[in-house]
Design a protein around this motif. Structure first.
Motif, PDB file in Angstrom:
ATOM      1  N   ALA A 133       0.833  -1.206   0.000  1.00 17.05           N
ATOM      2  CA  ALA A 133       0.000   0.000   0.000  1.00 17.05           C
ATOM      3  C   ALA A 133       0.865   1.252   0.000  1.00 17.05           C
ATOM      4  N   LYS A 134       1.959   1.240   0.766  1.00 20.20           N
ATOM      5  CA  LYS A 134       2.864   2.392   0.787  1.00 20.20           C
ATOM      6  C   LYS A 134       3.510   2.608  -0.578  1.00 20.20           C
ATOM      7  N   ALA A 135       3.917   1.529  -1.227  1.00 19.30           N
ATOM      8  CA  ALA A 135       4.532   1.638  -2.553  1.00 19.30           C
ATOM      9  C   ALA A 135       3.532   2.195  -3.573  1.00 19.30           C
ATOM     10  N   LEU A 136       2.287   1.731  -3.502  1.00 20.08           N
ATOM     11  CA  LEU A 136       1.258   2.241  -4.402  1.00 20.08           C
ATOM     12  C   LEU A 136       0.971   3.713  -4.147  1.00 20.08           C
ATOM     13  N   ALA A 137       0.996   4.116  -2.893  1.00 18.71           N
ATOM     14  CA  ALA A 137       0.750   5.523  -2.556  1.00 18.71           C
ATOM     15  C   ALA A 137       1.864   6.412  -3.102  1.00 18.71           C
ATOM     16  N   VAL A 138       3.111   5.968  -3.000  1.00 24.76           N
ATOM     17  CA  VAL A 138       4.234   6.745  -3.532  1.00 24.76           C
ATOM     18  C   VAL A 138       4.118   6.861  -5.049  1.00 24.76           C
ATOM     19  N   GLU A 139       3.771   5.756  -5.727  1.00 21.79           N
ATOM     20  CA  GLU A 139       3.592   5.797  -7.185  1.00 21.79           C
ATOM     21  C   GLU A 139       2.481   6.767  -7.570  1.00 21.79           C
ATOM     22  N   ALA A 140       1.377   6.717  -6.841  1.00 21.94           N
ATOM     23  CA  ALA A 140       0.251   7.603  -7.138  1.00 21.94           C
ATOM     24  C   ALA A 140       0.646   9.065  -6.925  1.00 21.94           C
ATOM     25  N   LYS A 141       1.404   9.325  -5.861  1.00 24.90           N
ATOM     26  CA  LYS A 141       1.850  10.695  -5.589  1.00 24.90           C
ATOM     27  C   LYS A 141       2.739  11.199  -6.713  1.00 24.90           C
ATOM     28  N   ASP A 142       3.644  10.357  -7.191  1.00 27.37           N
ATOM     29  CA  ASP A 142       4.527  10.748  -8.295  1.00 27.37           C
ATOM     30  C   ASP A 142       3.736  11.026  -9.568  1.00 27.37           C
ATOM     31  N   GLU A 143       2.732  10.198  -9.836  1.00 29.61           N
ATOM     32  CA  GLU A 143       1.895  10.406 -11.020  1.00 29.61           C
ATOM     33  C   GLU A 143       1.134  11.718 -10.930  1.00 29.61           C
ATOM     34  N   VAL A 144       0.556  11.986  -9.768  1.00 28.44           N
ATOM     35  CA  VAL A 144      -0.200  13.225  -9.577  1.00 28.44           C
ATOM     36  C   VAL A 144       0.710  14.435  -9.725  1.00 28.44           C
ATOM     37  N   THR A 145       1.892  14.357  -9.164  1.00 26.65           N
ATOM     38  CA  THR A 145       2.845  15.463  -9.281  1.00 26.65           C
ATOM     39  C   THR A 145       3.217  15.704 -10.735  1.00 26.65           C
ATOM     40  N   ALA A 146       3.474  14.655 -11.484  1.00 21.43           N
ATOM     41  CA  ALA A 146       3.840  14.795 -12.898  1.00 21.43           C
ATOM     42  C   ALA A 146       2.689  15.397 -13.700  1.00 21.43           C
ATOM     43  N   LYS A 147       1.484  14.924 -13.463  1.00 20.59           N
ATOM     44  CA  LYS A 147       0.324  15.452 -14.188  1.00 20.59           C
ATOM     45  C   LYS A 147       0.061  16.908 -13.820  1.00 20.59           C
ATOM     46  N   THR A 148       0.271  17.257 -12.566  1.00 21.64           N
ATOM     47  CA  THR A 148       0.084  18.637 -12.144  1.00 21.64           C
ATOM     48  C   THR A 148       1.082  19.548 -12.835  1.00 21.64           C
ATOM     49  N   GLU A 149       2.326  19.105 -12.897  1.00 19.33           N
ATOM     50  CA  GLU A 149       3.349  19.905 -13.580  1.00 19.33           C
ATOM     51  C   GLU A 149       3.016  20.068 -15.058  1.00 19.33           C
ATOM     52  N   GLU A 150       2.511  19.014 -15.707  1.00 17.89           N
ATOM     53  CA  GLU A 150       2.109  19.101 -17.111  1.00 17.89           C
ATOM     54  C   GLU A 150       0.984  20.114 -17.291  1.00 17.89           C
ATOM     55  N   ALA A 151       0.029  20.082 -16.384  1.00 21.95           N
ATOM     56  CA  ALA A 151      -1.099  21.001 -16.476  1.00 21.95           C
ATOM     57  C   ALA A 151      -0.642  22.448 -16.277  1.00 21.95           C
ATOM     58  N   VAL A 152       0.247  22.677 -15.315  1.00 24.94           N
ATOM     59  CA  VAL A 152       0.756  24.027 -15.070  1.00 24.94           C
ATOM     60  C   VAL A 152       1.531  24.523 -16.289  1.00 24.94           C
ATOM     61  N   ASP A 153       2.343  23.667 -16.880  1.00 24.99           N
ATOM     62  CA  ASP A 153       3.089  24.048 -18.080  1.00 24.99           C
ATOM     63  C   ASP A 153       2.144  24.381 -19.232  1.00 24.99           C
ATOM     64  N   ALA A 154       1.091  23.607 -19.380  1.00 25.49           N
ATOM     65  CA  ALA A 154       0.126  23.848 -20.453  1.00 25.49           C
ATOM     66  C   ALA A 154      -0.589  25.179 -20.246  1.00 25.49           C
ATOM     67  N   VAL A 155      -0.939  25.493 -19.003  1.00 25.29           N
ATOM     68  CA  VAL A 155      -1.607  26.764 -18.706  1.00 25.29           C
ATOM     69  C   VAL A 155      -0.654  27.934 -18.967  1.00 25.29           C
ATOM     70  N   LYS A 156       0.598  27.781 -18.540  1.00 26.31           N
ATOM     71  CA  LYS A 156       1.576  28.849 -18.776  1.00 26.31           C
ATOM     72  C   LYS A 156       1.807  29.063 -20.272  1.00 26.31           C
ATOM     73  N   LYS A 157       1.868  27.988 -21.017  1.00 27.72           N
ATOM     74  CA  LYS A 157       2.068  28.065 -22.453  1.00 27.72           C
ATOM     75  C   LYS A 157       0.875  28.757 -23.110  1.00 27.72           C
ATOM     76  N   TYR A 158      -0.315  28.389 -22.692  1.00 30.57           N
ATOM     77  CA  TYR A 158      -1.521  29.000 -23.257  1.00 30.57           C
ATOM     78  C   TYR A 158      -1.638  30.470 -22.873  1.00 30.57           C
ATOM     79  N   ALA A 159      -1.300  30.808 -21.618  1.00 34.06           N
ATOM     80  CA  ALA A 159      -1.396  32.184 -21.156  1.00 34.06           C
ATOM     81  C   ALA A 159      -0.315  33.054 -21.820  1.00 34.06           C
ATOM     82  N   GLY A 160       0.805  32.480 -22.183  1.00 35.23           N
ATOM     83  CA  GLY A 160       1.886  33.220 -22.798  1.00 35.23           C
ATOM     84  C   GLY A 160       1.599  33.596 -24.237  1.00 35.23           C
ATOM     85  N   LYS A 161       0.688  32.912 -24.912  1.00 37.12           N
ATOM     86  CA  LYS A 161       0.386  33.204 -26.326  1.00 37.12           C
ATOM     87  C   LYS A 161      -0.480  34.412 -26.487  1.00 37.12           C
TER      88      LYS A 161
END
Length: 170
Positions: free
Chosen positions: A142-170
């Motif tokens: 369960a701990k290993a799955l939680a760490v994997e899920a946290k890493d996935e959420v962090t990566a997706k959040t960073e992708e979303a922030v980058d996409a918003v910054k890219k869109y706002a910059g245009k």
């Protein structure tokens, strides 16, 4: 003068046929009121009473629940994860649906809820048994799955922030 009543009839028929077919309401003002019914007659003539499929379908579905309960005594290695997962999903989906359909069928919702509970219990048993066969305690998994899920959420959040910054910059 005679055109006026026919015009009213025309308007009433237009309003009637504009409604969806299954939601049409017929004027019941001209129909006599049904006499009051006693306890057994009320149940017998209910929209979910013994004269309808809304009564007999849950009765037959209790066989699935009882079969699932009898599987509590089977060895865990002989249980099917996909079958019990399907029972769990079916119970969850149809429990919700029983409160949406008309007439609302509480009896069917109850049997589906118990089907969900039985499926959840069996899936939990199977997963715990599978983890014990792997030699790793369930808490570590369960701990290993939680760490994997946290890493996935962090990566997706960073992708979303980058996409918003890219869109706002245009």
């Amino acid at each position: 003068m005679s055109a006026r009543p026919s015009y009213r009839l025309f308007q009433a028929s237009r309003a009637f046929f504009r409604q969806p077919l299954l939601r049409r309401r017929i004027n019941t003002a001209a129909q006599p009121e049904a006499p009051a019914q006693g306890g057994i007659a009320k149940i017998w003539n209910s929209p979910v009473g013994p004269k309808t499929v809304h009564f007999w379908a849950p009765i037959m579905k209790w066989a699935l629940v009882l079969t699932g309960v009898s599987d509590f005594y089977r060895p865990t290695e002989s249980l099917s994860l996909t079958q019990n997962g399907a029972l769990m999903a079916t119970g969850a989906i149809w429990t919700r649906w029983c409160f949406v359909i008309k007439p609302r069928n509480i009896f069917l919702a109850a049997v589906n809820f118990f089907l969900f509970i039985v499926g959840t219990t069996q899936v939990t048993r199977i997963l715990i048994w599978q983890r014990s066969q792997a030699g790793q305690p369930i808490t570590e998994e369960a701990k290993a799955l939680a760490v994997e899920a946290k890493d996935e959420v962090t990566a997706k959040t960073e992708e979303a922030v980058d996409a918003v910054k890219k869109y706002a910059g245009k």
